[in-house]
Write a protein that holds these residues in place. Structure first.
Motif, short mmCIF file in Angstrom:
data_model
loop_
_atom_site.label_atom_id
_atom_site.label_comp_id
_atom_site.label_asym_id
_atom_site.label_seq_id
_atom_site.Cartn_x
_atom_site.Cartn_y
_atom_site.Cartn_z
N UNK A 121 0.83 -1.21 0.00
CA UNK A 121 0.00 0.00 0.00
C UNK A 121 0.86 1.25 0.00
N UNK A 122 1.88 1.26 0.84
CA UNK A 122 2.74 2.44 0.91
C UNK A 122 3.56 2.60 -0.37
N UNK A 123 3.99 1.48 -0.97
CA UNK A 123 4.72 1.56 -2.24
C UNK A 123 3.82 2.10 -3.35
N UNK A 124 2.57 1.67 -3.37
CA UNK A 124 1.62 2.19 -4.37
C UNK A 124 1.34 3.67 -4.16
N UNK A 125 1.25 4.09 -2.90
CA UNK A 125 1.05 5.52 -2.61
C UNK A 125 2.22 6.31 -3.19
N UNK A 143 4.39 9.86 -7.20
CA UNK A 143 5.56 10.13 -8.05
C UNK A 143 5.14 10.32 -9.51
N UNK A 144 4.35 9.37 -10.03
CA UNK A 144 3.91 9.46 -11.42
C UNK A 144 3.08 10.72 -11.64
N UNK A 145 2.20 11.01 -10.71
CA UNK A 145 1.35 12.20 -10.84
C UNK A 145 2.19 13.47 -10.82
N UNK A 195 -4.19 7.98 -3.46
CA UNK A 195 -3.20 7.79 -2.38
C UNK A 195 -3.79 7.91 -0.98
N UNK A 196 -4.80 8.73 -0.82
CA UNK A 196 -5.44 8.86 0.49
C UNK A 196 -6.08 7.53 0.88
N UNK A 197 -6.82 6.94 -0.04
CA UNK A 197 -7.48 5.67 0.25
C UNK A 197 -6.48 4.53 0.43
N UNK A 198 -5.44 4.53 -0.39
CA UNK A 198 -4.41 3.49 -0.25
C UNK A 198 -3.69 3.61 1.09
#
Length: 191
Positions: A19-23, A28-30, A48-51
């Motif tokens: 979850x933290x890696x996806x956040x 980063x991409x955004x 990212x808030x939900x993740x």
């Protein structure tokens, strides 16, 4: 039971870390898109808030499984081993009950607002449902889907508490052993 506990720890750690890696990845991409082409991804602000919420729920369960959560260790360390064990078992039972309560409260909360559209994710959910032909993917754009983190967190916390309780009950009780007197150094007789 030990294998099940190790498996649960790994799942909880994997969920929190993923979850933290996806956040990080989404932010980063955004950010790169925003500064290079001047456009953000529509769901890049909200996802990212939900993740993070899901990551915290996995982290809570992992922390409980490893006994690395915040607690009053100073108070606990002052207790005798027998009383300390009783207090920890009572905490496990109370935590399991709290997890079950979170499941019911989270479900009621998510159902109450389940159909409310998540502004940043609605178009993505609709797009996913349209291109795959799977209508339930519209729920990606609903707030209730992401509020179900409370239900998942409650279930994982209850599981973690039950597994810790099982470990505590199966572990041999540590009784304070009497301290042996110090032996005299070699070559000297004690008087």
């Amino acid at each position: 039971m030990d294998r099940l506990s190790r498996f649960a720890r790994r799942i909880f750690a994997l969920g929190a870390g993923s979850s933290m890696a996806l956040v990080f990845l989404v932010i980063f991409v955004n950010s790169v898109r925003r500064y290079t082409i001047g456009k953000s991804i529509a769901w890049g602000e909200e996802l990212p808030i939900y993740l993070t919420i899901y990551g915290v729920m996995f982290g809570i369960a992992y922390a409980y499984m490893t006994d690395s959560h915040i607690r009053f260790a100073v108070f606990l360390d002052m207790l005798e081993e027998k009383i300390k064990r009783f207090v920890l078992i009572a905490c496990d039972l109370l935590t399991a009950a709290t997890g079950v309560t979170l499941i019911f409260a989270g479900h009621a909360f998510a159902m109450r607002r389940g159909s409310v559209a998540s502004s940043g994710l609605k178009s993505t959910g609709d797009w996913l449902a349209q291109i795959t032909g799977i209508p339930w993917l519209e729920w990606v754009g609903k707030v209730g889907t992401w509020q179900y983190a409370i239900v998942l967190g409650g279930a994982m916390l209850a599981i973690a508490a039950i597994l810790r309780l099982s470990e505590r009950l199966s572990a041999p009780s540590k009784a304070k052993e009497p301290v042996a007197p110090l032996a005299a150094p070699a070559g000297k007789a004690s008087t």
